[in-house]
Structures are given as C-alpha cells and as structure tokens.
Design a protein around this motif. Structure first.
Motif, mmCIF file in Angstrom:
data_model
loop_
_atom_site.group_PDB
_atom_site.id
_atom_site.type_symbol
_atom_site.label_atom_id
_atom_site.label_comp_id
_atom_site.label_asym_id
_atom_site.label_seq_id
_atom_site.Cartn_x
_atom_site.Cartn_y
_atom_site.Cartn_z
ATOM 1 N N GLU A 325 55.473 12.645 58.823
ATOM 2 C CA GLU A 325 54.115 12.889 59.336
ATOM 3 C C GLU A 325 53.925 14.343 59.770
ATOM 4 N N ASN A 326 55.000 14.919 60.318
ATOM 5 C CA ASN A 326 54.810 16.208 61.008
ATOM 6 C C ASN A 326 55.253 17.444 60.246
ATOM 7 N N GLN A 327 56.139 17.275 59.285
ATOM 8 C CA GLN A 327 56.672 18.479 58.637
ATOM 9 C C GLN A 327 55.882 18.792 57.366
ATOM 10 N N LYS A 328 54.690 19.344 57.579
ATOM 11 C CA LYS A 328 53.815 19.632 56.444
ATOM 12 C C LYS A 328 53.740 21.141 56.192
ATOM 13 N N ILE A 329 53.459 21.490 54.947
ATOM 14 C CA ILE A 329 53.400 22.913 54.580
ATOM 15 C C ILE A 329 51.996 23.310 54.078
ATOM 16 N N PHE A 330 51.485 22.519 53.148
ATOM 17 C CA PHE A 330 50.225 22.916 52.482
ATOM 18 C C PHE A 330 49.032 22.049 52.905
ATOM 19 N N SER A 331 49.122 21.409 54.068
ATOM 20 C CA SER A 331 48.065 20.459 54.425
ATOM 21 C C SER A 331 46.704 21.128 54.657
ATOM 22 N N ASP A 332 46.686 22.449 54.928
ATOM 23 C CA ASP A 332 45.399 23.149 55.092
ATOM 24 C C ASP A 332 44.513 22.950 53.862
ATOM 25 N N PHE A 333 45.147 22.944 52.682
ATOM 26 C CA PHE A 333 44.356 22.805 51.454
ATOM 27 C C PHE A 333 43.661 21.441 51.400
ATOM 28 N N MET A 334 44.368 20.416 51.884
ATOM 29 C CA MET A 334 43.755 19.079 51.881
ATOM 30 C C MET A 334 42.658 18.993 52.939
ATOM 31 N N ASP A 335 42.911 19.622 54.094
ATOM 32 C CA ASP A 335 41.921 19.572 55.183
ATOM 33 C C ASP A 335 40.596 20.210 54.756
ATOM 34 N N LEU A 336 40.672 21.167 53.842
ATOM 35 C CA LEU A 336 39.458 21.884 53.432
ATOM 36 C C LEU A 336 38.401 20.966 52.816
ATOM 37 N N THR A 337 38.866 19.842 52.275
ATOM 38 C CA THR A 337 37.924 18.903 51.661
ATOM 39 C C THR A 337 36.825 18.484 52.642
ATOM 40 N N SER A 338 37.141 18.486 53.939
ATOM 41 C CA SER A 338 36.141 18.103 54.952
ATOM 42 C C SER A 338 34.932 19.042 54.911
ATOM 43 N N TYR A 339 35.120 20.232 54.325
ATOM 44 C CA TYR A 339 34.037 21.222 54.367
ATOM 45 C C TYR A 339 33.357 21.419 53.005
ATOM 46 N N PHE A 340 33.557 20.463 52.130
ATOM 47 C CA PHE A 340 32.935 20.582 50.799
ATOM 48 C C PHE A 340 31.474 20.148 50.835
ATOM 49 N N LEU A 341 30.672 20.853 50.029
ATOM 50 C CA LEU A 341 29.305 20.388 49.751
ATOM 51 C C LEU A 341 29.279 19.941 48.297
ATOM 52 N N PRO A 342 28.419 18.982 47.949
ATOM 53 C CA PRO A 342 28.330 18.616 46.525
ATOM 54 C C PRO A 342 27.858 19.798 45.681
ATOM 55 N N ARG A 343 28.206 19.781 44.393
ATOM 56 C CA ARG A 343 27.878 20.915 43.495
ATOM 57 C C ARG A 343 26.393 21.294 43.569
ATOM 58 N N SER A 344 25.511 20.276 43.629
ATOM 59 C CA SER A 344 24.072 20.552 43.589
ATOM 60 C C SER A 344 23.588 21.320 44.825
ATOM 61 N N LYS A 345 24.379 21.283 45.906
ATOM 62 C CA LYS A 345 23.963 21.960 47.152
ATOM 63 C C LYS A 345 24.638 23.321 47.325
ATOM 64 N N LEU A 346 25.499 23.700 46.392
ATOM 65 C CA LEU A 346 26.216 24.976 46.533
ATOM 66 C C LEU A 346 25.296 26.167 46.260
ATOM 67 N N PRO A 347 25.549 27.304 46.929
ATOM 68 C CA PRO A 347 24.751 28.499 46.612
ATOM 69 C C PRO A 347 24.942 28.860 45.138
ATOM 70 N N LYS A 348 23.844 29.221 44.491
ATOM 71 C CA LYS A 348 23.907 29.623 43.065
ATOM 72 C C LYS A 348 24.564 31.000 42.975
ATOM 73 N N LEU A 349 25.461 31.153 42.056
ATOM 74 C CA LEU A 349 26.113 32.450 41.881
ATOM 75 C C LEU A 349 25.186 33.375 41.096
ATOM 76 N N PRO A 350 25.053 34.655 41.551
ATOM 77 C CA PRO A 350 24.224 35.581 40.765
ATOM 78 C C PRO A 350 24.785 35.706 39.349
ATOM 79 N N ARG A 351 23.894 35.957 38.392
ATOM 80 C CA ARG A 351 24.262 35.978 36.971
ATOM 81 C C ARG A 351 25.445 36.926 36.690
ATOM 82 N N ASN A 352 25.367 38.123 37.311
ATOM 83 C CA ASN A 352 26.415 39.119 37.064
ATOM 84 C C ASN A 352 27.776 38.663 37.590
#
Ligand code: HEM
Length: 368
Positions: A325-352
C-alpha cells in the motif's frame, strides 16, 4: 565447421554445467531430504536471473535519461525496454503459482534450516526498487530497523551508492520539467486549462440548480457536495499547496512536471505526444505489476506460514501487506486522473500549436 565454431557449443556458451551445479538443498546435507526444497531453490534463482535482466534494462534506460536532451528515437528505445520489463514482470507473477504447488506442510520440512536467510536480503530486488525510484523515506521500517541491517557491508555499500544516483523517477521528472509545450506558440496551457475547469464546474452546478425536479433542500445538499469537489479540483492550480505536498512526501512530481504530464494525458491524441503518453502509461503499468507481485507474494507468505514471523525476522505477512500500500513510486500519474476534463471541454489548441504537435509529413500536407 571451422575449429572456432566447434568451440562455440551450447553447453559451454551458456555455462550449463555451472548453472546446474548451483542447487544445493540444505535438507540433503542434513540427511533429511525435503523433496520440495529443490523447487524452492530453483524458483528463487529464476527470480534472481529475471531481476538481473530487469536491472540490465533499467541501467540502459537510466543512461539515456542522464542526457540533457532526449531525442525522439531514444524515447522509442526507452519505451520498448520498459515494455520488456513489464513482460518479465508478468512472468514473475505467474511463477508464484508454481511455488504454491508446495504445501505449507511440505515447506515446514525445511523452513527452519533457512533461518536467518530471507528474500528480504535480495540485493537485486532492493536495487530494482531504488533504481525505479522508491525513496528510502517511503520504506516500511519494522522495529525501527533499516532494511539494510540484514546485509553485509559490501551489500550495504552497493545499495547506498545506488540511492545517491538519479532514479527512473528522477529521469522522468527532469524530462517532464523540460517539456516545451506548456507555453508555446501563444498558448498558455495552465491558464487555459484553469479557465476550462472553472467553466466546466460552473456548468455542472447550473445544471442541477436549474433542474425543477430537484427540491430546494436537495439542491442545497448538491451544492455543498459540489463546492467540496470544486475545492479539491481547483487545488491543483495552487503551486504553494503542491510544494507543501511534495515537502511532506504526499506528492513527488515537480509542479511543472505535473503540468506537463497533465498536458500529455489530455492531448494524447496529438501525434507528437503518442510516445510521451506511452511512456507515462508504461510507468503506471510497471508500478501496477510491482504492486501485484507484492500482493501475490504477501498472499503466498500468508498461505505458507500464516501469521508467523518471517525467516528474516520481520512480522511476516503484516509487514508485506503494508509495503504494497505504501511503497509507491509513480502514483502521482494515476492521481492526475482526478483532474481530467472530457475531450469536448478541453481548451482548443491554436492551429499553429497543433501543427507543431503533428508529424512532419502531416505539416507539409497542412501547408498546401
Ligand atoms: C514459501 C514461499 C515464500 C514465503 C513464505 C516468503 C515469505 C517472506 C516473508 C515473510 C518476507 C518478509 C521478510 C522476512 O521476515 O523474511 C519475505 C520477503 C521477501 N521475499 Fe519472500 N517468501 C517466499 C518466496 C519468495 C520468492 C519465490 C521470492 C522471489 C525472489 C521472494 C522474495 C522476497 C523479497 C524480495 C522479499 C523482500 C520484500 C520486501 O521487503 O518488500 N520470496 N518473504
């Protein structure tokens, strides 16, 4: 066949005779042969061989990460070697069931002869943890004893040296810190994402506030819950809070590396981000298989010795369970999922910007 080729034979090249002479059951020496001890020895030896191969791959990956700049081609090499490690890890999981064909009663026939030897003293396993990026401060101590206490001085030296070198986690964190797309071609990812998050959360709130089928009391409750999740979500934009979490060991990625990872996860469909996305996903998988091994190994220990202390002197199962349970290394990457928005709500990237994230031939097409 030339003389030279004749000298190259299977038996000698692979040192088969040496290899097959490395199994010396203690029970045989004591005159009370325990049939299962051969399986016990061979299983451990096979594990150590696979640990050696994993370390070989890890070392080559760490060498690439030492560079100040990593070319895309090398990113492909890193990914393919991590995938190889993952395939080996899957075999390590499968091997447990082979050893479990030995019953606890069979194990008792020779277990006492092993004391104080234990997997706890596997230097290669420790190196593997260290090189992946397990921090000493995240290790579980029992009776305030360092995991190095059961090792001799040369083994301790090897591990202390490895602890001082940058790990895979450090390499990835530094590489993410250098990611150029956070402020690129007039697009400020972090500001745009913060706006998109606020807007999306406000929209969610409006939906239930405007819903005439929900009572006023229910709306109050929903608003309360919404405010809590809003506060949790928005916390990611607080640099100071992030640094405090890093200081307290609750998070590991730097603030910039965390932003870069989020950008990679959210815009993973853009061609240039495919390899970085695969890398982050592979790291998550690698950790998943390490944790799965810890879990299966702890279950095997419980099944074989119940709640007895280990031959290495640890509390046994209860110790092993805590490490998973406690000896984790890369768990930050999994935690990031809590901050995802669906694709349709993401800021549009400028064309360039988007063009720069495309493949070269696609850019030529765009320019037509
Ligand atoms: C009968 C089978 C096994 C039992 C009952 C068993 C039990 C244990 C116990 C109780 C510990 C805790 C340390 C101690 O006090 O000894 C331990 C640690 C360990 N064992 Fe096993 N083990 C078994 C098989 C294996 C195998 C096949 C491997 C493969 C290499 C292995 C690798 C390890 C490692 C690396 C540790 C250190 C884990 C850590 O500290 O996180 N064990 N084992």
């Amino acid at each position: 066949m030339s003389k030279k080729n004749k000298e190259n034979n299977y038996q000698d090249y692979l040192r088969i005779n040496d290899l097959l002479n490395l199994q010396n059951p203690l029970s045989e020496k004591s005159g009370m042969i325990a049939h299962e001890e051969m399986l016990f020895i061979i299983t451990h030896q096979v594990y150590e061989l696979w640990f050696k191969q994993i370390l070989y791959e890890l070392d080559s990956i760490l060498t690439i990460f030492q560079n100040d700049y990593i070319v895309e081609k090398e990113m492909g090499v890193i990914n393919s070697r991590i995938l190889r490690i993952i395939e080996i890890q899957k075999i390590l999981l499968d091997q447990i069931t082979v050893l479990e064909t030995m019953t606890p009663l069979d194990f008792l026939e020779f277990r006492d002869l092993l004391v104080p030897a234990s997997g706890f003293q596997s230097v290669q396993f420790r190196l593997l943890e260290i090189k992946m990026g397990l921090k000493s401060s995240d290790r579980i101590f029992f009776e305030k004893q360092s995991y190095k206490n059961s090792l001799d001085s040369s083994q301790k030296k090897i591990l202390s040296k490895a602890e001082k070198k940058p790990s895979l986690f450090d390499g990835v964190n530094n590489w993410l810190n250098r990611m150029p797309f956070l402020d690129f071609e007039g697009f400020k990812f972090w500001d745009s994402y913060q706006k998109a998050v606020s807007q999306s959360l406000q929209n969610q709130k409006n939906i239930f506030l405007k819903d005439s089928t929900i009572s006023l009391q229910e709306k109050k409750q929903l608003e309360k819950e919404h405010n809590i999740s809003y506060k949790n979500f928005i916390a990611i934009f607080d640099n100071k809070k992030h640094n405090v979490l890093v200081k307290n060991g609750k998070r590991r990625l730097s603030y910039k590396a965390m932003q870069a990872s989020l950008l990679i996860f959210l815009y993973r469909d853009e061609p240039v981000l495919h390899l970085p996305f695969n890398l982050l996903t592979n790291l998550i998988d690698m950790e998943k298989y390490l944790t799965s091994w810890r879990h299966l190994h702890s279950q095997m220990a419980l099944r074989m010795i119940g709640k007895k202390i280990g031959t290495g002197g640890s509390p046994g199962y209860s110790y092993l369970k805590t490490t998973l349970e406690n000896q984790k290394i890369f768990s930050d990457f999994m935690d990031l999922t809590s901050y995802f928005l669906p694709r349709s709500k993401l800021p549009k990237l400028p064309r360039n910007f988007q063009k720069n994230l495309g493949f070269y031939y696609a850019r030529l097409e765009d320019n037509k």
